[in-house]
Design a protein around this motif. Structure first.
Motif: not given
Length: 181
Positions: A64-77, A136-139, A141-150
């Motif tokens: 898992a990793f966290c991404v800020a809602h303000t990220s302009t890169t995450w919507p691309i990825m 999965q993505e979980h909202v 606060g001001d971030h998303l928690i992204v859960v990813a499968r290796a």
């Protein structure tokens, strides 16, 4: 930062001062990873620097990793078939800063990389990499928690990790072997 934390921002809705909260959390050192993918629309590499990365599960293999809602890169990825978590070496501070503060495809100018087994960008010189897909993505606060499968992974180099501590970069000077947590 020296002395007392800046309290000029005032208390949050919870009563905690955001500057004090950030200052206390900054005393916990974290590793730095570069999360990369190919933009599904353009085929160009996209990436961001992350210091909130963790293992979640061995079975199934999840991270898992966290991404800020303000990220302009995450919507691309987020819709890429594969992402790569590149564990950055101490010598890769420039890669972290480029991905953290750059914009668009020029973030990767001068950053050597190769395609991983699933196509995601593997950054040359990384200590290791984990190619994964978003589960999965979980909202939160001001971030998303992204859960990813290796899906695939490898170790590459045996050097010191890039460490983030008190709003700056540092180094691990000595590690003592352990039987694990």
């Amino acid at each position: 930062m020296h002395g007392s934390p800046d309290r000029s921002s005032g208390p949050s809705a919870t009563g905690l001062d955001p500057a004090a909260f950030r200052s206390v959390l900054g005393r916990f050192p974290t590793g730095v990873v570069a999360v990369t993918a190919l933009d599904p629309a353009s085929g160009l590499p996209a990436g961001l620097a992350v210091n909130s990365f963790t293992s979640v599960s061995l079975d199934p293999p999840l991270v898992a990793f966290c991404v800020a809602h303000t990220s302009t890169t995450w919507p691309i990825m987020r819709t890429a078939a594969r992402l790569c978590v590149n564990i950055l070496a101490e010598s890769q501070r420039d890669v972290s800063e480029r991905l953290a503060f750059g914009s668009g495809p020029e973030k990767f100018a001068g950053v050597p990389w190769a395609h991983g087994p699933g196509g995601a960008p593997l950054i040359d010189g990384a200590l290791g990499w984990i190619e994964c897909s978003v589960e999965q993505e979980h909202v939160a606060g001001d971030h998303l928690i992204v859960v990813a499968r290796a899906h695939d992974l490898a170790e590459h180099h045996d050097a010191g990790p890039l460490v983030f501590y008190r709003s700056g970069y540092g180094a691990v000077t000595r590690l003592t072997p352990s039987r694990g947590l």
